[in-house]
Structure formats: C-alpha cells, structure tokens
Design a protein around this motif. Sequence first.
Motif, PDB file in Angstrom:
ATOM      1  N   GLY A  88      77.855  55.392  47.465  1.00 35.12           N
ATOM      2  CA  GLY A  88      76.415  55.118  47.344  1.00 35.12           C
ATOM      3  C   GLY A  88      75.873  55.547  45.993  1.00 35.12           C
ATOM      4  O   GLY A  88      74.670  55.481  45.747  1.00 35.12           O
ATOM      5  N   LEU A 173      75.359  50.464  53.248  1.00 32.21           N
ATOM      6  CA  LEU A 173      74.352  50.396  52.185  1.00 32.21           C
ATOM      7  C   LEU A 173      73.761  48.992  52.158  1.00 32.21           C
ATOM      8  O   LEU A 173      74.498  48.013  52.326  1.00 32.21           O
ATOM      9  N   THR A 177      71.914  47.487  46.813  1.00 29.99           N
ATOM     10  CA  THR A 177      72.103  48.825  46.244  1.00 29.99           C
ATOM     11  C   THR A 177      72.898  48.728  44.934  1.00 29.99           C
ATOM     12  O   THR A 177      73.877  47.990  44.845  1.00 29.99           O
TER      13      THR A 177
END
Length: 543
Positions: A88, A173, A177
Amino acid sequence: MQGLMMNRPLSVIEILRFASEIHSDGEIVSVRTEGDLHRQTYRETYARAGQVAHALGALGIQHGDRVATLAWNGYRHFELYYAISGYGAVCHTINPRLSAEQMIYILNHADDGVLFVDTTFVPIIEALKDQLPKGLRLVVMTDAAHMPDSPLDLLCYEDLLAPHDTTYDWPDLPEETAAGLCYTSGTTGNPKGSLYSHRSTVLHALFVAVTVPLSLREGARLLPVVPMFHVNSWGMPYAAPIVGASMIMPGGRLDGPSLYDLMETEKVTASWGVPTVWLGLRAEIEARGKPPSALEQVVIGGSAAPRSMIEFFETAGIDVCHAWGMTEMSPVGTSAQVPVAKADAPFEERMDLKSLQGRRMFGVDLKIVGEDGTRLPQDGKAVGELYVRGNAVISGYFNNDDATKAAVDAEGWFGTGDVASISPDGYLSIQDRSKDLIKSGGEWISSIDLENIAMAHPDVANCAVIAIAHPKWDERPVLVVVPKEGCQPSLDEFHDMMSDHFAKWQLPDDVLYVDALPLTATGKVSKLTLRKQFADYVLPDVG
Ligand code: ADP
C-alpha cells in the motif's frame, strides 16, 4: 443500465501471486552486485515479497508513504517493486545517473521514508550525506557479509527480511491507489513525477503483453537492458510474470561483450533497450560473426532507432520492434511491427515501416495539433505537436500544478513535447523533440531524419544533428560525428548520401568530429549538452 459484474480492483501484487501459482517455475536470473549469478523462481519471489512487506511494517511505513529504490535490475529490486506496492506504499525508483542536485530535489519532493540502495550506489548516498532528508532510513540491498564500511547508518536488506514470515495478508486497495513514482530525467527544469496507480500499471502490463507477443510469451527469456530505475523497465517486470516469461537481469554489466555472454549462457530470446546499448551489442555480434544463438527479438525505443541498426539486426535474423513512448505514458505508446498482410513484402518496404515509430498500442490515443491548438489531419504530411491520452497516461504531475497546467490541454490530452506526423493508416513519424527541432529561415528541419541517413555511413559509429545559431537563417543544422577508428568521413560524402532525401537547404552546414557523444541519465544522446559544448562554434559561412 449497469453491468452486473464483480468490481474486483486491479492490483499489482495479484500479478506476482498469479505467477507464483501458474508460472511458479518461471525464473528471475540476476547478475548480482556480489559478483555471482543468482536464480530464484516466481514462487520464491512471491514468498520473499511477503517478507519484505513485513519488514516495511517493522520500519513503520504507512499506506501511501513513498519508499525509494536506487538499484540495478535484479531480483531484490523486483521483490521491492511488488512488496512496496502490495503493502500500500508507493515504489519510487530513482535514477542513479541524475545529478546530485536533482537527486536531492526528488528525495525531498517525494518525501521518501526509506531508501533501498545497491552496494554500487552507496558512495552516491555518502557524497550527499549532509543534504539527505532528515529521518530517511537507508537499507543496503545485500547480505551481512557484503555490507560496506560506511560513515552512514545503514541497515542490511537480508537481515531485515530474515526474521519474517513468507506469508503476508496483502491489503485490499482501491485500484486507483498510487503504486509507483518515477521522475523524468529533467533535461529542462526540475524533474517531474509520474505517479502510476495499480490500475494503470496492471492495464499497461496487459496492453504491452498483447502488443509485443514475441517477447512476452510463456517460456520466453527476457533480458531488460532498460533499467528498473527508470519507467519500470518499460513495464517488463509486470508483463513478464503475467505471461510466464523468465527475466534475465544484467545488473550493472551493460557493455556489449557482457550482454552477449549473458544472452548466450542464459539462452535469452528477447531484449529491450535504447539505441546506444544496441551499438555495443552490434559491435560484439560483428566481432564474433554471429548473434547470440537464442535471440529472436530486440525492442528498440527511448530515442529513434536508426534504420541502419534495424537493418543490421533484421539481416542477422533478429526481429526488431521499434517502440515509442515516454515516462508519462508508463511508458509504451506505439510499436512498429510488420502486419501479417505485409510479412512477405520486400525487405525495403518492411524496413520503411519499422523505421517509423509505429502504430498506437491498445489503450493509447494520439492526435497532432498545430501551433494554434487546432487538430491536424492524419494524412502523413501535416506535422504538429503530439498529444496522447489513455488508461496508463498521467492526468497530471505529482505535486506540481504548474507543470500539469502546461502539459494538459483543455480536453484532458497530455502534450508530449514531440513533433510528429501520423499517416492515414496510423503510423507515427516522430520528427523531433520540439526543443531539438532546427528552425532554418522559418522552416523546420528534422534532426532525426538527417541522423538516420548519416548513421548508414560505414565510417560512422554514432552521430547527432544539432542546431547552431545563424544570423540570417536563425539556425542551421550541423552534424556531430563519432567516427569509427581511423576514419574521417567528409561533409561531401554525407551530402551525397542525403541529397536524394532532402532539399539542399536542409543539408548540414558542417561536420564536427568528437570521440564520444554526451548521454542523458536515461542513456540517450543529450543534445542539450551537445549544444552547450558547441555554443562558441561559428558556422563556416559566418566566421
Ligand atoms: P527522458 O529522456 O527525459 O528520461 P523519457 O524517457 O520519458 O524522458 O523519454 C521520452 C521521449 O523520448 C519522447 O518524448 C521522445 O522524444 C523520445 N523517444 C522515445 N522513443 C522514441 C522513438 N522510438 N523515436 C524517437 N523518439 C523517441
């Protein structure tokens, strides 16, 4: 009416998870900074990416943080690509050939929390010691036995991974992103950041895979000469695991003999790089009298592939795919390949097609516009600035509104800064970067076209055409040549070769000889540096 399909987000780590199951024995073979050849499968790579993700957590990295790399092509860099994005965070690749000033600028601009660095590049970081952003952690990509002695506070990559589990619960996610960040090499002004998303990265990988199937297929052995530190090595690290191609990583050994040897021992089937690296491989093939035995295709892009280079590889039985693109496009935009219908066309005709920059890849749209911003026809004649849009083209620069405003037009198309024409059947012909075009007496002269002819002279090792100021004509073209050893081709010889293709006023006014051409951080000929080098030169009819 809406479709009734699941909306699973596209995700970078899914590529590696897929490869670890479906192409589990696909390999990453790496020339290591430690000096040996290292092998690891996609299954092992996925497991190690899990360990890296745990280590990022232990370092306190949060979602959205930028994590930088300064490294050659190799398995650790590959693991980082996937682990950082999958975690992430944003994988920010840094080009080690940038100037110290530019490197400090982008480390600060990106606000990186950690920098993963190959042993080779530790001295670069040491030299910047006093200017490094406060709190930046440094991890050297090696094991404890090879850690360098350094005044810096350095962590060891393998020690960092060792305590951690190989399974990791990757977060879900949203596909928009941010996954990766790459700065342009900034030949003008400060570098500008392209911030790729999971969605754009996965789509680009799929588009590239279907566009260049000879390179990207199950069982292929792909050698990326283009670095992972610039524009994700043209997307190969994402496309290869999808199709099940192995990756042969050359580390820092990018000279002709080293590349040839690695291609031979690892039975490399395809390799991608900028024209300057192919000059080295070409010389090696000539010296040994035959090409590497398994090599089927080279992809040449990043700057115009000279026709003589394309013809050399094709004559040696190696397919050439000429490609055009840029950092802001992830980067592939077009590719020049011969359609099946023309496969039996005469050699000359096929080479004519391959010398162009090719046709758009799926997911990319092209338009050319005139100086007043109106769209020009795609008739192969009209020349204008090239604009693009697509699923893997930036919508703006990272934290840089001024640069975004300057680059994106009212309809949301991105201005490439290239000047081009497009034929009715979609072949793109790049004339120049707008800043490299030569304006003589109000008319444009394409430096790329002149270079293409000059490169075919048997005594020329490399060349570039640049503009020199002229009191009457504004600018005139001058040819700068790196001659082969013991040679000195004359201006008349070049004029003879060029006069069939160019009007007399378009021919270079002079030829200058140099030992080497200056290169940019991405390995292309730097015309900016060359123009500075010859700033005091006076043209023959002026002096
Ligand atoms: P930088 O060179 O600043 O790192 P990029 O790597 O993004 O930036 O380079 C993109 C530019 O390189 C394009 O806009 C174009 O001018 C040039 N380029 C790339 N491929 C080709 C090609 N096949 N022919 C001509 N020019 C090319």
